[in-house]
Design an enzyme around this catalytic site. Structure first.
Site, PDB file in Angstrom:
ATOM      1  N   CYS A 157      -4.926 -29.891   3.089  1.00 39.77           N
ATOM      2  CA  CYS A 157      -5.766 -28.898   3.012  1.00 39.77           C
ATOM      3  C   CYS A 157      -6.589 -28.714   4.185  1.00 39.77           C
ATOM      4  O   CYS A 157      -6.866 -29.714   4.922  1.00 39.77           O
ATOM      5  CB  CYS A 157      -6.467 -29.048   1.642  1.00 39.77           C
ATOM      6  SG  CYS A 157      -7.291 -30.646   1.357  1.00 39.77           S
ATOM      7  N   LYS A 165       2.432 -25.007  -7.536  1.00 38.85           N
ATOM      8  CA  LYS A 165       1.889 -24.608  -6.067  1.00 38.85           C
ATOM      9  C   LYS A 165       0.544 -25.207  -6.000  1.00 38.85           C
ATOM     10  O   LYS A 165      -0.241 -25.211  -7.053  1.00 38.85           O
ATOM     11  CB  LYS A 165       1.977 -23.095  -5.874  1.00 38.85           C
ATOM     12  CG  LYS A 165       1.231 -22.648  -4.723  1.00 38.85           C
ATOM     13  CD  LYS A 165       1.904 -23.357  -3.341  1.00 38.85           C
ATOM     14  CE  LYS A 165       0.797 -22.786  -2.034  1.00 38.85           C
ATOM     15  NZ  LYS A 165       1.349 -23.320  -0.848  1.00 38.85           N
TER      16      LYS A 165
HETATM   17  O1  LIG Z   1       0.844 -22.796   3.901  1.00 42.00           O
HETATM   18  C1  LIG Z   1       0.800 -23.602   2.888  1.00 42.00           C
HETATM   19  O2  LIG Z   1       0.596 -22.778   1.753  1.00 42.00           O
HETATM   20  C2  LIG Z   1       1.227 -24.778   2.876  1.00 42.00           C
HETATM   21  N1  LIG Z   1       2.496 -25.018   3.571  1.00 42.00           N
HETATM   22  C3  LIG Z   1       2.978 -26.533   3.639  1.00 42.00           C
HETATM   23  O3  LIG Z   1       3.941 -26.416   4.446  1.00 42.00           O
HETATM   24  N2  LIG Z   1       2.557 -27.302   3.289  1.00 42.00           N
HETATM   25  C4  LIG Z   1       1.278 -27.173   2.271  1.00 42.00           C
HETATM   26  O4  LIG Z   1       0.760 -28.121   2.017  1.00 42.00           O
HETATM   27  C5  LIG Z   1       0.648 -25.762   2.222  1.00 42.00           C
HETATM   28 CL1  LIG Z   1      -0.636 -25.743   1.287  1.00 42.00          CL
END
Ligand SMILES: O=C(O)c1[nH]c(=O)[nH]c(=O)c1Cl
Length: 310
Positions: A129, A44
């Protein structure tokens, strides 16, 4: 039929990887992936400090895919670095690490720590990000992306990759390709991340389906396949010396085949893995093998990037 892939110094006996964020936040989840049919696994996206993420519900599935605003819940980079230190890189399937700092400084601190650890992992820097308030996510700010990659290349002295948001305009494909072309450290690009800020409505309740951002969230699944294939093909064309990892809309051997035909070296599975669990990786692998046999292909290289135009 040979599904084996060698790239960036790693060997994979199956081109299927989990998409970062899905089934990879805890050691238990990562171990389940390691024991699955996945040819490699990715963690993750991590931040400098642990994060609880957004209030729930923050993920919802629909008939055609998913919506999420998880908010980067993760155990912090030290947790994943620790998992990587204990990992049997020599004998086990390749481990990829996703990094998604909340600021340039956080990204540089984490990347310097990964460089110091000198582990045989591949880092995927997440450009979806957050950026400065009032600015779009990094991947949609070409100057900020160029600056980030230049700074990261100074502290992380090995090849790494970037996870890109989807682009929707040939000018943007070109601008981002120029940024990546100007960074020799980029060994691969992963296309695509979820399509940002979609809105799913529950008709019965006349309501949104996730709590954060008044219901806005990243869209995944069947909805995104054409956009994902376009991004794979456009970046594979524009970055001939780099690898493209295809991600978006893969739920069977058919979409995996399409991504590779469009130019992907290997592929990642997100929404389908979240919904069906790791057994889908066995199913998709077997479906891909059958499809290749039906078409008379023996290896992935026999058809990779060979998408015909009319
Ligand atoms: O809300 C999230 O953690 C998230 N959710 C996504 O669909 N893509 C990402 O790169 C991330 Cl970092």
């Amino acid at each position: 039929v040979d599904l084996a892939v060698a790239w960036l110094g790693i060997q994979m006996d199956n081109p299927l990887i989990n998409a970062s964020g899905v089934m990879c936040r805890t050691v238990e989840e990562l171990e389940a992936l390691r024991h699955s049919a996945a040819g490699a696994l990715i963690t993750k996206s991590c931040t400098l400090e642990p994060r609880k993420g957004n209030p729930e519900p923050r993920y919802a599935s629909t008939a055609l895919g998913s919506i999420n605003s998880m908010g980067l819940p993760n155990a912090g980079y030290r947790y994943y670095l620790d998992y990587a230190r204990r990992y049997d890189h020599e004998h086990d399937k390749p481990l990829l690490m996703s990094v998604s700092g909340m600021s340039l400084e956080d990204n540089l601190e984490m990347m310097a720590a990964f460089d110091e650890a000198a582990l045989p992992v591949l880092v995927e820097l997440n450009l979806s990000c957050p950026n400065l308030p009032g600015k779009p996510q990094i991947g949609y700010d070409f100057e900020a992306s160029a600056r980030l990659l230049a700074e990261v290349s100074k502290v992380y002295r090995r090849p790494f990759g970037v996870k890109l948001p989807p682009y929707f305009d040939p000018v943007h494909f070109g601008e981002m390709a120029d940024v990546l072309d100007g960074c020799p450290s980029i060994g691969f690009v992963t296309c695509i991340n979820s399509i940002g800020n979609g809105l799913v409505i529950d008709l019965e309740r006349e309501s949104v389906v996730i709590r954060p951002k008044d219901g806005l969230g990243g869209i995944g699944g069947d909805y995104v396949l054409p956009t994902a294939l376009a991004n794979v093909r456009e970046f594979a064309r524009r970055l001939p010396g780099r690898h493209v990892i295809g991600c978006g809309g893969i739920r069977s051997g058919r979409e995996a085949f399409m991504h590779i035909l469009a130019g992907a070296t290997v592929v990642q599975v997100g929404t389908c893995l979240y919904e069906e669990g790791p057994a889908c990786l066995t199913r998709i692998r077997d479906e891909l093998v059958c499809l290749m046999q039906d078409k008379g292909y023996r290896t992935l290289a026999d058809f990779r990037g060979c998408l015909r135009t009319l």
